[in-house]
Motif scaffolding. Structure first.
Motif, PDB file in Angstrom:
ATOM      1  N   TYR A 156       0.824  -1.208   0.000  1.00 38.09           N
ATOM      2  CA  TYR A 156       0.000   0.000   0.000  1.00 38.09           C
ATOM      3  C   TYR A 156       0.861   1.263   0.000  1.00 38.09           C
ATOM      4  O   TYR A 156       0.498   2.280  -0.613  1.00 38.09           O
ATOM      5  CB  TYR A 156      -0.940   0.009   1.209  1.00 38.09           C
ATOM      6  CG  TYR A 156      -2.250  -0.684   0.956  1.00 38.09           C
ATOM      7  CD1 TYR A 156      -3.286  -0.028   0.307  1.00 38.09           C
ATOM      8  CD2 TYR A 156      -2.454  -2.003   1.350  1.00 38.09           C
ATOM      9  CE1 TYR A 156      -4.499  -0.663   0.069  1.00 38.09           C
ATOM     10  CE2 TYR A 156      -3.661  -2.653   1.110  1.00 38.09           C
ATOM     11  CZ  TYR A 156      -4.675  -1.975   0.474  1.00 38.09           C
ATOM     12  OH  TYR A 156      -5.874  -2.611   0.228  1.00 38.09           O
ATOM     13  N   VAL A 157       2.006   1.211   0.691  1.00 34.20           N
ATOM     14  CA  VAL A 157       2.916   2.362   0.705  1.00 34.20           C
ATOM     15  C   VAL A 157       3.441   2.642  -0.703  1.00 34.20           C
ATOM     16  O   VAL A 157       3.512   3.797  -1.149  1.00 34.20           O
ATOM     17  CB  VAL A 157       4.089   2.125   1.682  1.00 34.20           C
ATOM     18  CG1 VAL A 157       5.180   3.175   1.462  1.00 34.20           C
ATOM     19  CG2 VAL A 157       3.606   2.165   3.121  1.00 34.20           C
ATOM     20  N   ILE A 158       3.813   1.572  -1.417  1.00 35.85           N
ATOM     21  CA  ILE A 158       4.303   1.718  -2.793  1.00 35.85           C
ATOM     22  C   ILE A 158       3.204   2.290  -3.693  1.00 35.85           C
ATOM     23  O   ILE A 158       3.451   3.195  -4.507  1.00 35.85           O
ATOM     24  CB  ILE A 158       4.799   0.364  -3.339  1.00 35.85           C
ATOM     25  CG1 ILE A 158       6.042  -0.088  -2.562  1.00 35.85           C
ATOM     26  CG2 ILE A 158       5.114   0.467  -4.835  1.00 35.85           C
ATOM     27  CD1 ILE A 158       6.494  -1.494  -2.883  1.00 35.85           C
ATOM     28  N   ILE A 159       1.987   1.780  -3.522  1.00 37.40           N
ATOM     29  CA  ILE A 159       0.859   2.298  -4.302  1.00 37.40           C
ATOM     30  C   ILE A 159       0.641   3.776  -3.990  1.00 37.40           C
ATOM     31  O   ILE A 159       0.396   4.599  -4.878  1.00 37.40           O
ATOM     32  CB  ILE A 159      -0.424   1.496  -4.007  1.00 37.40           C
ATOM     33  CG1 ILE A 159      -0.266   0.052  -4.495  1.00 37.40           C
ATOM     34  CG2 ILE A 159      -1.638   2.147  -4.666  1.00 37.40           C
ATOM     35  CD1 ILE A 159      -1.410  -0.859  -4.094  1.00 37.40           C
ATOM     36  N   TYR A 160       0.765   4.121  -2.702  1.00 39.62           N
ATOM     37  CA  TYR A 160       0.604   5.520  -2.283  1.00 39.62           C
ATOM     38  C   TYR A 160       1.629   6.423  -2.949  1.00 39.62           C
ATOM     39  O   TYR A 160       1.303   7.529  -3.423  1.00 39.62           O
ATOM     40  CB  TYR A 160       0.715   5.625  -0.763  1.00 39.62           C
ATOM     41  CG  TYR A 160       1.040   7.027  -0.281  1.00 39.62           C
ATOM     42  CD1 TYR A 160       0.080   8.036  -0.301  1.00 39.62           C
ATOM     43  CD2 TYR A 160       2.329   7.339   0.170  1.00 39.62           C
ATOM     44  CE1 TYR A 160       0.389   9.320   0.113  1.00 39.62           C
ATOM     45  CE2 TYR A 160       2.637   8.625   0.586  1.00 39.62           C
ATOM     46  CZ  TYR A 160       1.670   9.607   0.566  1.00 39.62           C
ATOM     47  OH  TYR A 160       1.973  10.873   0.976  1.00 39.62           O
ATOM     48  N   LEU A 161       2.883   5.967  -3.000  1.00 44.83           N
ATOM     49  CA  LEU A 161       3.945   6.793  -3.570  1.00 44.83           C
ATOM     50  C   LEU A 161       3.664   7.138  -5.029  1.00 44.83           C
ATOM     51  O   LEU A 161       3.925   8.255  -5.475  1.00 44.83           O
ATOM     52  CB  LEU A 161       5.296   6.086  -3.435  1.00 44.83           C
ATOM     53  CG  LEU A 161       5.890   6.047  -2.024  1.00 44.83           C
ATOM     54  CD1 LEU A 161       7.150   5.183  -2.004  1.00 44.83           C
ATOM     55  CD2 LEU A 161       6.203   7.450  -1.522  1.00 44.83           C
ATOM     56  N   PHE A 162       3.129   6.178  -5.770  1.00 45.15           N
ATOM     57  CA  PHE A 162       2.809   6.453  -7.172  1.00 45.15           C
ATOM     58  C   PHE A 162       1.520   7.271  -7.302  1.00 45.15           C
ATOM     59  O   PHE A 162       1.442   8.187  -8.126  1.00 45.15           O
ATOM     60  CB  PHE A 162       2.695   5.143  -7.950  1.00 45.15           C
ATOM     61  CG  PHE A 162       4.026   4.510  -8.255  1.00 45.15           C
ATOM     62  CD1 PHE A 162       4.797   4.959  -9.309  1.00 45.15           C
ATOM     63  CD2 PHE A 162       4.531   3.473  -7.479  1.00 45.15           C
ATOM     64  CE1 PHE A 162       6.040   4.392  -9.596  1.00 45.15           C
ATOM     65  CE2 PHE A 162       5.770   2.907  -7.749  1.00 45.15           C
ATOM     66  CZ  PHE A 162       6.520   3.361  -8.805  1.00 45.15           C
ATOM     67  N   ALA A 163       0.526   6.947  -6.470  1.00 46.85           N
ATOM     68  CA  ALA A 163      -0.733   7.703  -6.508  1.00 46.85           C
ATOM     69  C   ALA A 163      -0.526   9.139  -6.057  1.00 46.85           C
ATOM     70  O   ALA A 163      -1.235  10.055  -6.500  1.00 46.85           O
ATOM     71  CB  ALA A 163      -1.782   7.014  -5.636  1.00 46.85           C
ATOM     72  N   SER A 164       0.464   9.353  -5.182  1.00 47.38           N
ATOM     73  CA  SER A 164       0.706  10.689  -4.647  1.00 47.38           C
ATOM     74  C   SER A 164       1.291  11.645  -5.679  1.00 47.38           C
ATOM     75  O   SER A 164       1.385  12.845  -5.438  1.00 47.38           O
ATOM     76  CB  SER A 164       1.654  10.603  -3.438  1.00 47.38           C
ATOM     77  OG  SER A 164       2.918  10.096  -3.832  1.00 47.38           O
ATOM     78  N   LEU A 165       1.681  11.126  -6.840  1.00 45.84           N
ATOM     79  CA  LEU A 165       2.177  11.986  -7.908  1.00 45.84           C
ATOM     80  C   LEU A 165       1.039  12.715  -8.607  1.00 45.84           C
ATOM     81  O   LEU A 165       1.280  13.627  -9.410  1.00 45.84           O
ATOM     82  CB  LEU A 165       2.949  11.154  -8.946  1.00 45.84           C
ATOM     83  CG  LEU A 165       4.193  10.408  -8.439  1.00 45.84           C
ATOM     84  CD1 LEU A 165       4.824   9.628  -9.574  1.00 45.84           C
ATOM     85  CD2 LEU A 165       5.189  11.363  -7.827  1.00 45.84           C
ATOM     86  N   LEU A 166      -0.182  12.324  -8.305  1.00 42.50           N
ATOM     87  CA  LEU A 166      -1.348  12.901  -8.965  1.00 42.50           C
ATOM     88  C   LEU A 166      -2.030  13.929  -8.064  1.00 42.50           C
ATOM     89  O   LEU A 166      -1.976  13.814  -6.835  1.00 42.50           O
ATOM     90  CB  LEU A 166      -2.348  11.794  -9.322  1.00 42.50           C
ATOM     91  CG  LEU A 166      -1.819  10.719 -10.275  1.00 42.50           C
ATOM     92  CD1 LEU A 166      -2.817   9.563 -10.361  1.00 42.50           C
ATOM     93  CD2 LEU A 166      -1.568  11.301 -11.656  1.00 42.50           C
TER      94      LEU A 166
END
Length: 257
Positions: free
Chosen positions: A105-115
């Protein structure tokens, strides 16, 4: 013949980009965020249209244009559909039960946080992103454009989230298109400088360098990491994350140019 085609393309490209950037910036400043989304979307599509019409002269392929189009569309979708903060909250909950699921979930967050997660974020950042991208297509190959944008954004958001959380003794969630934009700005600044010194068509690279250098100057209030978070009209701006992404972009450009 190829040189003439490129020259004529650049003669049309630079004024078009500057006009789009100027109008988009005025819209972002003068029009409330939600109302600014539509004209900024139209201007973004017009920029993509310009890229498509001049792509041969600019030396870029349709894959580059498709990636930029996808980023714009996903950014608009994220305002209404994606909430990076909810993903990080879920990660913290999962961490207590399973470290592996929590890290996923942290990895998903890092990529989603670019938006962007709000109309204010998107409306304020999109004009800069489009302008920096307009110069990036002349300086960076597609794979380096993606590498610089995604990697610098993840580094900036990830490192600043840890530092800010330690500083304020609570989890600080940061996200937005601006981290990726500042990373690209740093990469294009250094890449254009290096190409000016040792690359072909030096006047073009020198002009690109001056344009990005002025953009950096105008963006200093977003890049200076003191204080690390600047609150404007109730919206927190992660200047520390911007600074880290910008420096990461400069470092990456040294190795890829």
């Amino acid at each position: 013949m190829a040189i003439k085609v490129r020259a004529s393309a650049l003669v049309l490209y630079y004024p078009a980009v500057l006009i789009i950037a100027a109008i988009s910036s005025l819209v972002a400043v003068l029009v409330p965020s939600y109302y600014a989304l539509l004209p900024e979307f139209v201007l973004s599509i017009f920029f993509i249209y310009v890229l498509a019409k001049l792509h041969r002269g600019l030396g870029i392929g349709y894959s580059y244009i498709a990636v930029i189009t996808l980023i714009v569309l996903i950014s608009y979708a994220s305002v209404f559909l994606i909430r990076p903060g909810l993903i990080l909250s879920r990660a913290l909950i999962e961490m207590r039960q399973s470290v592996v699921r929590g890290l996923i979930y942290v990895i998903i967050y890092l990529f989603a946080s670019l938006l962007p997660d709000s109309a204010t974020d998107l409306a304020g950042t999109l004009p800069i992103f489009i302008f920096v991208t307009a110069i990036a297509v002349l300086e960076l190959r597609l794979r380096y454009y993606l590498l610089a944008g995604i990697l610098t954004g993840v580094i900036g958001i990830g490192v600043s989230t840890i530092i800010l959380s330690l500083m304020y003794n609570r989890v600080i969630m940061t996200y937005g298109l601006s981290a990726m934009t500042m990373g690209l700005m740093g990469a294009v600044l250094m890449s254009s400088l290096i190409n000016t010194v040792r690359g072909p068509v030096r006047p073009v690279h020198a002009f690109n360098f001056l344009i990005i250098l002025y953009t950096v100057y105008e963006s200093l209030w977003l890049l200076i990491p003191i204080p690390p978070v600047l609150v404007v009209d109730g919206v927190g701006i992660n200047r520390l994350g911007h600074f880290i992404s910008f420096v990461a972009g400069i470092i990456i450009a040294i190795f890829i140019t």
